[in-house]
Write an enzyme that holds these catalytic residues in place. Structure first.
Site, PDB file in Angstrom:
ATOM      1  N   LYS A  61       0.864  -1.194   0.000  1.00  0.00           N
ATOM      2  CA  LYS A  61       0.000   0.000   0.000  1.00  0.00           C
ATOM      3  C   LYS A  61       0.891   1.232   0.000  1.00  0.00           C
ATOM      4  O   LYS A  61       1.811   1.339   0.815  1.00  0.00           O
ATOM      5  CB  LYS A  61      -0.864  -0.006   1.255  1.00  0.00           C
ATOM      6  CG  LYS A  61      -1.612   1.289   1.525  1.00  0.00           C
ATOM      7  CD  LYS A  61      -2.525   1.126   2.708  1.00  0.00           C
ATOM      8  CE  LYS A  61      -3.193   2.437   3.081  1.00  0.00           C
ATOM      9  NZ  LYS A  61      -4.217   2.246   4.122  1.00  0.00           N
TER      10      LYS A  61
HETATM   11  C1  R5P Z   1      -1.681   4.413   7.826  1.00  0.00           C
HETATM   12  O1  R5P Z   1      -0.743   4.146   8.486  1.00  0.00           O
HETATM   13  C2  R5P Z   1      -2.860   3.568   7.851  1.00  0.00           C
HETATM   14  O2  R5P Z   1      -2.674   2.341   7.248  1.00  0.00           O
HETATM   15  C3  R5P Z   1      -4.060   4.240   7.315  1.00  0.00           C
HETATM   16  O3  R5P Z   1      -5.155   3.425   7.494  1.00  0.00           O
HETATM   17  C4  R5P Z   1      -4.070   4.560   5.878  1.00  0.00           C
HETATM   18  O4  R5P Z   1      -2.861   4.753   5.274  1.00  0.00           O
HETATM   19  C5  R5P Z   1      -4.881   5.734   5.728  1.00  0.00           C
HETATM   20  O5  R5P Z   1      -5.808   5.595   4.745  1.00  0.00           O
HETATM   21  P1  R5P Z   1      -6.313   6.987   4.204  1.00  0.00           P
HETATM   22  O6  R5P Z   1      -5.087   7.775   3.870  1.00  0.00           O
HETATM   23  O7  R5P Z   1      -7.095   6.669   2.973  1.00  0.00           O
HETATM   24  O8  R5P Z   1      -7.140   7.611   5.285  1.00  0.00           O
END
Ligand code: R5P
Length: 261
Positions: free
Chosen positions: A172
């Site tokens: 990711k």
């Molecule tokens: C980060 O460390 C976590 O995995 C978060 O859940 C993720 O990266 C955040 O997702 P978003 O940026 O779409 O809120």
């Protein structure tokens, strides 16, 4: 790849479209009760039928997600730091045996490349791959770069490639300019984070661009659960990821579903 590992990955990355819409709600592991997730059950349970997988910690899984749910779980197993301390100073918090007991489809942790505790987090990843592969459980590596490094193709490409080299089964990362270079240099599938909350149309554009440039999907959090209409937003994102919809088509769906409530 073994049958069990492939089967678990196929629960997350749908074989019919070879894509995925993961819903990330693990933010509380270092942020506490962040906006939109003060009471996770209320926000998230109505979204479960629209998520291909749910990314979260064991505490929120056990307390807030009904065991009747069929949504595949990607369990965050790293932590030990908070927004008040050094975020990159993480360890493994949850054993692989606990993850298996919770019937998860994959485990996940963060790596912090270029940060003070870079080596520690890369060794966490290597150790987790060693342990998870013994149970045919895939590992998702979440990439973060050091404070002074840009979230650009050079550094995100470096992180993604290192994660794949150490054995992550998927990665990711963030969307960036020249994102296709990040994809080209990474031999395992990439999902993109949504990043901080932006207007819905911008978040849909990000998802669209990422998919067009080779991401297999999104692992989106704030741009869904902080949306004025989370159920409409996740379905609009799905239209882009699984139906190759344009940004305007997806945004029209968002508006229609938002006004239906
Ligand atoms: C980060 O460390 C976590 O995995 C978060 O859940 C993720 O990266 C955040 O997702 P978003 O940026 O779409 O809120």
């Amino acid at each position: 790849m073994s049958w069990g590992l492939q089967n678990r990955l196929n629960r997350i990355i749908r074989p019919d479209t070879k894509r995925t819409v993961m819903l990330a709600i693990d933010h509380g592991y270092f942020l506490g009760p962040t906006s939109g997730l003060e009471e996770p059950e209320k926000t998230i349970v109505p979204l479960l039928p629209h998520a291909d997988a749910l990314m979260l910690t064991r505490g929120i899984l056990r307390q807030c997600i009904p065991p009747t749910s069929n949504t595949p779980i990607v369990l965050r197993v790293s932590g030990g730091s908070s927004i008040l301390g050094k975020l990159d100073n993480e360890g493994i918090t949850t054993s692989i045996q606990e993850a298996i007991r919770l019937n998860v489809s994959a485990v996940t942790l963060s790596i912090f490349v270029g940060a003070e505790h870079e080596k520690q987090t890369l060794m966490n990843l290597s150790q987790l791959v060693n342990e998870a592969e013994a149970y045919d459980t895939p590992v998702l590596a979440v990439t973060a770069v050091g404070k002074d490094m840009g979230r650009d193709a050079r550094y995100l490409g470096l992180c993604c490639r290192i994660a794949a080299e150490l054995g992550a089964h998927f990665v990711k990362t963030y969307y960036c300019e020249d994102f296709e270079q990040v994809v080209t240099g990474c031999p395992v599938p990439i999902v993109v984070a949504g990043g901080k909350k932006t207007p819905e149309k911008e978040a849909l554009e990000l998802a669209h661009n990422a998919i067009q440039q080779g991401a297999v999907g999104v692992d989106m959090g704030r741009n869904i659960f902080q949306s004025e209409a989370p159920h409409a937003m996740i379905q609009a994102v799905r239209k882009i990821v699984h139906k190759n919809a344009s940004v305007n088509e997806a945004y029209d769906l968002f508006q229609t579903l938002k006004n239906q409530k």
